[in-house]
Design an enzyme around this catalytic site. Structure first.
Site, PDB file in Angstrom:
ATOM      1  N   CYS A 116       0.822  -1.224   0.000  1.00 29.01           N
ATOM      2  CA  CYS A 116       0.000   0.000   0.000  1.00 29.01           C
ATOM      3  C   CYS A 116       0.853   1.269   0.000  1.00 29.01           C
ATOM      4  O   CYS A 116       0.374   2.337  -0.382  1.00 29.01           O
ATOM      5  CB  CYS A 116      -0.927   0.005   1.213  1.00 29.01           C
ATOM      6  SG  CYS A 116      -1.954  -1.471   1.274  1.00 29.01           S
ATOM      7  N   HIS A 257      -3.734   6.897   3.331  1.00 26.92           N
ATOM      8  CA  HIS A 257      -4.075   5.616   2.705  1.00 26.92           C
ATOM      9  C   HIS A 257      -5.469   5.204   3.180  1.00 26.92           C
ATOM     10  O   HIS A 257      -5.778   5.281   4.360  1.00 26.92           O
ATOM     11  CB  HIS A 257      -3.032   4.568   3.102  1.00 26.92           C
ATOM     12  CG  HIS A 257      -3.384   3.184   2.666  1.00 26.92           C
ATOM     13  ND1 HIS A 257      -3.836   2.902   1.402  1.00 26.92           N
ATOM     14  CD2 HIS A 257      -3.365   2.002   3.333  1.00 26.92           C
ATOM     15  CE1 HIS A 257      -4.078   1.607   1.306  1.00 26.92           C
ATOM     16  NE2 HIS A 257      -3.807   1.040   2.464  1.00 26.92           N
ATOM     17  N   ASN A 287     -10.107  -0.508   0.057  1.00 29.27           N
ATOM     18  CA  ASN A 287      -8.649  -0.395   0.067  1.00 29.27           C
ATOM     19  C   ASN A 287      -8.112  -0.871  -1.284  1.00 29.27           C
ATOM     20  O   ASN A 287      -8.202  -2.057  -1.603  1.00 29.27           O
ATOM     21  CB  ASN A 287      -8.103  -1.248   1.213  1.00 29.27           C
ATOM     22  CG  ASN A 287      -6.586  -1.189   1.329  1.00 29.27           C
ATOM     23  OD1 ASN A 287      -5.894  -0.674   0.449  1.00 29.27           O
ATOM     24  ND2 ASN A 287      -6.063  -1.728   2.424  1.00 29.27           N
TER      25      ASN A 287
END
Ligand code: UT7
Length: 336
Positions: A116, A257, A287
């Protein structure tokens, strides 16, 4: 010779059209819309078609970023693609495939593996290449077909992830006010098994047994990752703000994020960020790993909310474990 700086010139993104809602997931695993919203903030996520792969999404996001930067494709001299769901494990790189799809030949191109945190890691590489004078226009991509490594019988992971891509152009400038101020990227490999796809790889090469055990799917120690994420993301931002003598209220857009609304809320509160400062896309995309931050910047841009020289603070966390933060003025024209 005047000093060369790296400027964040443009943003683009792509989200696949298929929507996977919490109600859809209720039919697939033992979960509920209420649980998912309460524990994560996610309402839906996008899932790529079977024949729509990571490089397709990355190329679409790149086309937009290139157009908005008002440069010719031939002017791009470096392509970086952050992904943990490449078209192929492990060659060719997805960056090379995207270069081909964009019609760009003879360009340095490679992938970044930092889960990520990949997009912000790639920005730090782009910054260094541009500031050193080695490159002038870098295409930085975060692209993921996470649905290709999600086990849709595992309720602890399948509710979280989605597919998508984002891209940015980082260009050389002599204007210090346009320059990326700082990027801090780091990792602690002690937590290497918190987020992992066990196969294929040299530990577990592709095999019938590996597939029968589901080792090709992402595994996550969710609750432990959650706690570390809140602590690390908060400290990371405090460090970069202090190092650059910038106060939280001087940030125009805090773009974390998008892993879990509760993480974003806890970090935002700890830093004293107002609701208006925090950019949220978690409810509609879930996500999307390395695509999460550029997709969020793109949402802000397309809504007309991102203006020339407004200061963005990026903050990310992911498998490795890796994390990164960045202080970046937007060096492009506002949308509309
Ligand atoms: O992007 C990279 C970084 N990733 C992250 O930052 C993700 C971090 N982790 C998380 O976002 C959260 O840990 C999750 C959303 C994955 C899970 O939330 P949690 O509050 O940490 O729940 P938990 O894992 O502690 O589980 C609580 C309960 C368990 O049941 P018991 O043992 O208390 O009976 C789970 O089995 O919730 C259960 N559970 C679910 N229930 C309904 C886990 N997943 C689900 C589900 N639906 N989908």
């Amino acid at each position: 010779m005047s000093q060369v700086y790296a400027a964040f010139k443009s943003i683009g993104a792509y989200a696949p059209k298929n929507v996977l809602t919490n109600q859809d997931l209720e039919k697939m695993v033992d979960t509920s819309n209420e649980w998912i919203i309460k524990r994560t903030g996610i309402k839906e996520r996008r899932i790529a078609d079977k024949d729509e792969v990571t490089s397709d999404m990355g190329a679409k996001a790149s086309e937009l970023a290139i157009k908005r930067a008002q440069i010719k494709k031939e002017e791009i001299d470096l392509i970086l693609c952050a992904t943990v769901t490449p078209d192929y494990f492990n060659m060719p790189s997805t960056a090379c495939i995207i270069a081909n799809k964009l019609g760009i030949a003879n360009v340095q191109a490679f992938d970044i593996s930092a889960a990520c945190s990949g997009f912000v890691y790639a920005l730090s590489i782009a910054k260094a290449f541009v500031e050193s004078g080695m490159k002038k226009n870098v295409l930085v991509i975060g692209a993921e077909k996470f649905s290709s490594i999600v086990d849709y019988t595992d309720r602890t992971t399948c509710i979280l992830f989605g597919d998508g891509a984002g891209a940015a152009i980082i260009s050389a400038t002599s204007d210090k006010e346009e320059a990326i101020i700082d990027i801090n990227a780091s990792a602690n490999g002690a937590y290497w098994d918190y987020l992992i796809t066990p196969s294929p790889g040299s530990v577990n090469p592709a095999s019938k047994e590996a597939i029968e055990q589901g080792l090709q799917y992402v595994k996550m120690r969710g609750n432990e990752t959650f706690k570390l994420a809140v602590k690390t993301l908060t400290q990371d931002v405090k460090d970069i703000l202090e190092k650059n003598s910038i106060k939280a209220n001087e940030i125009d857009h805090f773009i974390p994020h998008q892993a879990n609304y509760r993480i974003i809320k806890a970090v935002g509160d700890a830093l004293g960020m107002s609701e208006e400062q925090v950019v949220l896309t978690i409810h509609k995309y879930g996500n999307t790993s390395a695509a999460s931050i550029p997709m969020a910047i793109n949402e802000l841009y397309e809504s007309g909310g991102l203006k020339y020289k407004e200061l963005m603070l990026l903050d990310t966390f992911g498998g490795g474990l890796t994390w990164a933060s960045a202080l970046i003025p937007f060096a492009g024209k506002a949308n509309g």
